[in-house]
Design a protein around this motif. Structure first.
Motif, PDB file in Angstrom:
ATOM      1  N   GLY A   1       3.413   1.424  -8.176  1.00 34.89           N
ATOM      2  CA  GLY A   1       2.424   1.674  -7.126  1.00 34.89           C
ATOM      3  C   GLY A   1       0.974   1.491  -7.528  1.00 34.89           C
ATOM      4  O   GLY A   1       0.066   1.752  -6.744  1.00 34.89           O
ATOM      5  N   TYR A   2       0.726   1.053  -8.765  1.00 33.33           N
ATOM      6  CA  TYR A   2      -0.657   0.820  -9.189  1.00 33.33           C
ATOM      7  C   TYR A   2      -1.171  -0.471  -8.571  1.00 33.33           C
ATOM      8  O   TYR A   2      -0.409  -1.398  -8.331  1.00 33.33           O
ATOM      9  CB  TYR A   2      -0.748   0.666 -10.710  1.00 33.33           C
ATOM     10  CG  TYR A   2      -0.516   1.937 -11.473  1.00 33.33           C
ATOM     11  CD1 TYR A   2      -1.582   2.733 -11.890  1.00 33.33           C
ATOM     12  CD2 TYR A   2       0.776   2.363 -11.763  1.00 33.33           C
ATOM     13  CE1 TYR A   2      -1.355   3.905 -12.582  1.00 33.33           C
ATOM     14  CE2 TYR A   2       1.003   3.539 -12.454  1.00 33.33           C
ATOM     15  CZ  TYR A   2      -0.069   4.309 -12.859  1.00 33.33           C
ATOM     16  OH  TYR A   2       0.150   5.464 -13.535  1.00 33.33           O
ATOM     17  N   ASN A   3      -2.485  -0.538  -8.367  1.00 34.54           N
ATOM     18  CA  ASN A   3      -3.116  -1.821  -8.093  1.00 34.54           C
ATOM     19  C   ASN A   3      -3.422  -2.413  -9.451  1.00 34.54           C
ATOM     20  O   ASN A   3      -3.899  -1.693 -10.334  1.00 34.54           O
ATOM     21  CB  ASN A   3      -4.444  -1.633  -7.371  1.00 34.54           C
ATOM     22  CG  ASN A   3      -4.251  -1.039  -6.000  1.00 34.54           C
ATOM     23  OD1 ASN A   3      -3.297  -1.365  -5.315  1.00 34.54           O
ATOM     24  ND2 ASN A   3      -5.151  -0.146  -5.622  1.00 34.54           N
TER      25      ASN A   3
ATOM     26  N   LYS B   1      -0.634   5.258  -6.981  1.00 35.94           N
ATOM     27  CA  LYS B   1      -1.371   5.067  -5.729  1.00 35.94           C
ATOM     28  C   LYS B   1      -2.886   5.204  -5.920  1.00 35.94           C
ATOM     29  O   LYS B   1      -3.358   6.154  -6.558  1.00 35.94           O
ATOM     30  CB  LYS B   1      -0.885   6.092  -4.703  1.00 35.94           C
ATOM     31  CG  LYS B   1      -1.133   5.630  -3.305  1.00 35.94           C
ATOM     32  CD  LYS B   1      -0.425   6.477  -2.284  1.00 35.94           C
ATOM     33  CE  LYS B   1      -1.030   6.160  -0.936  1.00 35.94           C
ATOM     34  NZ  LYS B   1      -1.187   7.326  -0.100  1.00 35.94           N
ATOM     35  N   ASN B   2      -3.612   4.228  -5.379  1.00 34.20           N
ATOM     36  CA  ASN B   2      -5.080   4.220  -5.452  1.00 34.20           C
ATOM     37  C   ASN B   2      -5.643   4.169  -6.865  1.00 34.20           C
ATOM     38  O   ASN B   2      -6.792   4.548  -7.079  1.00 34.20           O
ATOM     39  CB  ASN B   2      -5.672   5.436  -4.728  1.00 34.20           C
ATOM     40  CG  ASN B   2      -5.348   5.397  -3.259  1.00 34.20           C
ATOM     41  OD1 ASN B   2      -5.242   4.312  -2.682  1.00 34.20           O
ATOM     42  ND2 ASN B   2      -5.171   6.556  -2.654  1.00 34.20           N
ATOM     43  N   LYS B   3      -4.828   3.740  -7.811  1.00 36.35           N
ATOM     44  CA  LYS B   3      -5.354   3.609  -9.174  1.00 36.35           C
ATOM     45  C   LYS B   3      -5.345   2.140  -9.570  1.00 36.35           C
ATOM     46  O   LYS B   3      -4.373   1.437  -9.370  1.00 36.35           O
ATOM     47  CB  LYS B   3      -4.501   4.395 -10.162  1.00 36.35           C
ATOM     48  CG  LYS B   3      -4.612   5.896  -9.955  1.00 36.35           C
ATOM     49  CD  LYS B   3      -3.856   6.635 -11.044  1.00 36.35           C
ATOM     50  CE  LYS B   3      -3.781   8.110 -10.719  1.00 36.35           C
ATOM     51  NZ  LYS B   3      -2.395   8.593 -10.730  1.00 36.35           N
TER      52      LYS B   3
ATOM     53  N   LYS C   1      10.711   2.040  -6.728  1.00 36.71           N
ATOM     54  CA  LYS C   1       9.252   2.086  -6.588  1.00 36.71           C
ATOM     55  C   LYS C   1       8.776   3.530  -6.567  1.00 36.71           C
ATOM     56  O   LYS C   1       9.539   4.444  -6.254  1.00 36.71           O
ATOM     57  CB  LYS C   1       8.813   1.373  -5.311  1.00 36.71           C
ATOM     58  CG  LYS C   1       8.880  -0.127  -5.459  1.00 36.71           C
ATOM     59  CD  LYS C   1       8.054  -0.841  -4.420  1.00 36.71           C
ATOM     60  CE  LYS C   1       8.033  -2.327  -4.747  1.00 36.71           C
ATOM     61  NZ  LYS C   1       7.588  -3.146  -3.638  1.00 36.71           N
ATOM     62  N   SER C   2       7.524   3.697  -6.918  1.00 40.86           N
ATOM     63  CA  SER C   2       6.997   5.049  -6.971  1.00 40.86           C
ATOM     64  C   SER C   2       5.573   5.025  -6.455  1.00 40.86           C
ATOM     65  O   SER C   2       4.976   3.965  -6.284  1.00 40.86           O
ATOM     66  CB  SER C   2       7.047   5.528  -8.421  1.00 40.86           C
ATOM     67  OG  SER C   2       6.003   6.402  -8.693  1.00 40.86           O
ATOM     68  N   SER C   3       5.044   6.191  -6.206  1.00 36.91           N
ATOM     69  CA  SER C   3       3.671   6.230  -5.729  1.00 36.91           C
ATOM     70  C   SER C   3       2.760   6.850  -6.778  1.00 36.91           C
ATOM     71  O   SER C   3       1.614   7.175  -6.485  1.00 36.91           O
ATOM     72  CB  SER C   3       3.604   7.008  -4.425  1.00 36.91           C
ATOM     73  OG  SER C   3       4.141   8.289  -4.649  1.00 36.91           O
TER      74      SER C   3
END
Ligand code: ARG
Length: 563
Positions: free
Chosen positions: A148-150, A109-111, A104-106
């Motif tokens: 890590g994407y939404n 994140k928040n995208k 997993k990666s970040s």
């Protein structure tokens, strides 16, 4: 411990360049000449030397450390060798530690990434193109999630348009409620085909159909009731297919959802002086971009596929403020999306550049292998069921005492279809050959699942194992190093697959892992008498099975414990 980063750091001090610019250039060489490689081409200009000379220079000045033990120039490449034991231990411990979360990666994140896939047309058969869209879309969706994407998945049902007018006419003339409710989409398709046959001789049928569509658009109660009923019947069939595939969507808002959302967009086009009259219709001219115009309103004022897509893209941007929106359809819609994205750009929206069309090729059938009984369309449910039945027959032959045979046959049969679909670049045509894709020893889904099941079976046989204090020195050989290198590269492959919207990059990678593991499995006795050797070798089985399972799941495939 990030060995790639370590290479970049050492390179950076020897070349006097920024780590971040070097990092993306470092590769894992396919030819196993080194554990990591650095191609020197991109530095030639700046250093005013040939790539070969640069490689030689680095080899001479490079300072090794505990992790990176040597650097050798081979032609224009620099090859780095890791400390095997440290490298293996760092990777395997990471897998054991993170388990399902490995890789997993970040970066996401928040995208938010909005994906439009599957999107079949109601009252028409779910065809093999929709199957590809579903499978590719699901994989791209899962790849983003692991990074890590939404994500938000939309099944943009084709639930409005002329086909409904036609179906209503056909139903009223030749259909009956009971048959439709019993045979669902098959009966709807029959009615639809009959309409076209009859309409060849009787042009008034087309007018009648248009009338019914008009009624629907004007909110006529009977028309809308029939429409809703037909939509529900179709959804029952689609949901059966989605259940078999194990996919779900965040939204089923299709074209009809935008019926009341088009006017503001049309007004905006007018305000921005983009809408022009052309022979009674309203269009956005794309002459300057060598494209045919984008049709917004028909001569009779009716809206079109583009009109709805324009309304939906605005709605999605306003609702999700997406980082990216990806549409997954066949290559026959390339122009449609080019036009759509151009119009958004002409409207002045910078985010037009965040719209992507991931198109795919056709499915060609190995002749005679797939029944096309029903003429042109192959019903997808039959195809999926056939895959399951064929797999069940193989299991009956190879492993008749297996528990949960039906369940396993479903996972393997469906998995084989998905894997086959995702094996090549998506633009390539897919060849559908039962023998090839169901084979347990080709580059197939069943092969990877079988590899996992075998690793599981060794772990089961071992009964107990202890991974808390593994002596990696005992297994620091080339085979294990190769496995560890591949596992370590998992996230990079996901990122590459995401950047290109190409799931095959992951598919091929898990094939490579399975092959590397099978070589190891063949060359070494895992359940060795020495308890320490045994624990160390079992840790490889465990990590490989864990990562293969993650990879398969991302592709949308289950991996059965036993096969
Ligand atoms: N319903 C269309 C078809 O079956 C695909 C829709 C794709 N998505 C979109 N937003 N246009 O070809």
């Amino acid at each position: 411990m990030n060995f790639k980063y370590e290479v970049a750091t050492l390179l950076s001090s020897c070349l006097n360049k920024n780590i971040d610019t070097l990092l993306p250039l470092i590769e894992v060489p396919k030819n196993k000449m080194g554990d990591f490689a650095f191609p020197c081409f991109s530095l030639a200009k700046e250093f005013k030397k040939s790539p070969v000379e640069i490689a030689e220079h680095i080899e001479k000045t490079f300072k090794t450390n505990d992790f990176i033990t040597s650097a050798k120039a081979i032609g224009p490449y620099l090859n780095f060798y890791v400390n095997k034991q440290l490298f293996i231990s760092s990777v395997i411990n990471d897998v054991i530690d993170k388990q399902q979360d490995f890789g997993k990666s970040s970066i996401g994140k928040n995208k938010m990434v909005v994906l439009d896939y599957s999107s079949p047309n109601i009252a028409k058969p779910f065809h093999v193109g929709h199957l590809r869209s579903t499978v590719i879309g699901q994989a791209i969706d899962n790849i983003h999630q692991h990074l890590g994407y939404n994500t938000y998945s939309i099944n943009y049902l084709g639930d409005w348009g002329t086909q409904f007018g036609k179906l209503i006419v056909a139903f009223k003339k030749w259909g009956d409620k009971e048959t439709v409710e019993r045979d669902d989409i098959k009966e709807l398709v029959r009615l639809y085909v009959k309409f076209h046959d009859e309409a060849e001789n009787d042009k008034s049928l087309e007018d009648e159909a248009r009338n019914w569509l008009l009624k629907m658009e004007n909110g006529d109660e009977e028309a809308l009731q029939l429409w809703a009923w037909i939509k529900n019947i179709s959804l029952i069939e689609f949901n059966r297919i989605y259940d078999l595939l194990g996919v779900s969507f965040d939204s089923f808002n299709g074209e009809s959802f935008y019926n009341d959302k088009m006017t503001p967009v049309i007004d905006e086009l007018k305000d921005k002086k983009l809408l022009i009259k052309d022979d009674g219709a309203s269009i956005v001219s794309l002459d300057d971009f060598n494209m045919p115009p984008c049709l917004i309103l028909r001569r009779d004022g009716g809206t079109l596929y583009h009109t709805r897509d324009l309304a939906s893209v605005m709605y999605r941007k306003n609702t999700f403020d997406f980082h990216k929106a990806i549409y997954i359809t066949g290559g026959d819609q390339i122009l449609h999306f080019k036009q759509l994205f151009k119009v958004v750009e002409l409207m002045g929206y910078e985010w037009a550049e965040n719209l992507e069309h991931a198109s795919f090729g056709l499915v060609s059938l190995e002749s005679g292998k797939i029944s096309t009984r029903r003429g042109v369309v192959i019903l997808m449910e039959e195809l999926l069921t056939e895959a399951i039945n064929k797999t069940l027959a193989i299991i009956e032959e190879k492993n008749p005492t297996l528990k949960n045979k039906e369940e396993v046959a479903k996972d393997v049969g469906i998995g084989a279809i998905i894997f086959n679909d995702l094996f090549n670049g998506r633009k390539k045509d897919v060849v559908f050959s039962w023998d090839k894709m169901l084979s347990f020893d080709g580059e197939t889904g069943p092969y990877v699942q079988y590899t996992c099941a075998r690793a599981n079976s060794v772990l089961r046989k071992a009964k107990t194992y202890d991974f808390s204090n593994i002596d990696y020195n005992l297994i620091a050989n080339d085979e294990v190093l190769h496995i560890a290198t591949l596992l370590n590269d998992f996230t990079n492959k996901l990122i590459d697959a995401k950047n290109k919207s190409e799931p095959y990059i992951l598919t091929r990678h898990i094939i490579d892992i399975a092959k590397a593991y099978n070589k190891f499995y063949h060359d070494y006795v895992i359940l060795d008498d020495d308890i320490n050797v045994r624990n160390a070798r079992l840790s490889i089985c465990y990590s490989v099975k864990t990562v293969l399972t993650i990879g398969l799941n991302i592709l949308g495939i289950n991996s059965p414990e036993e096969m």
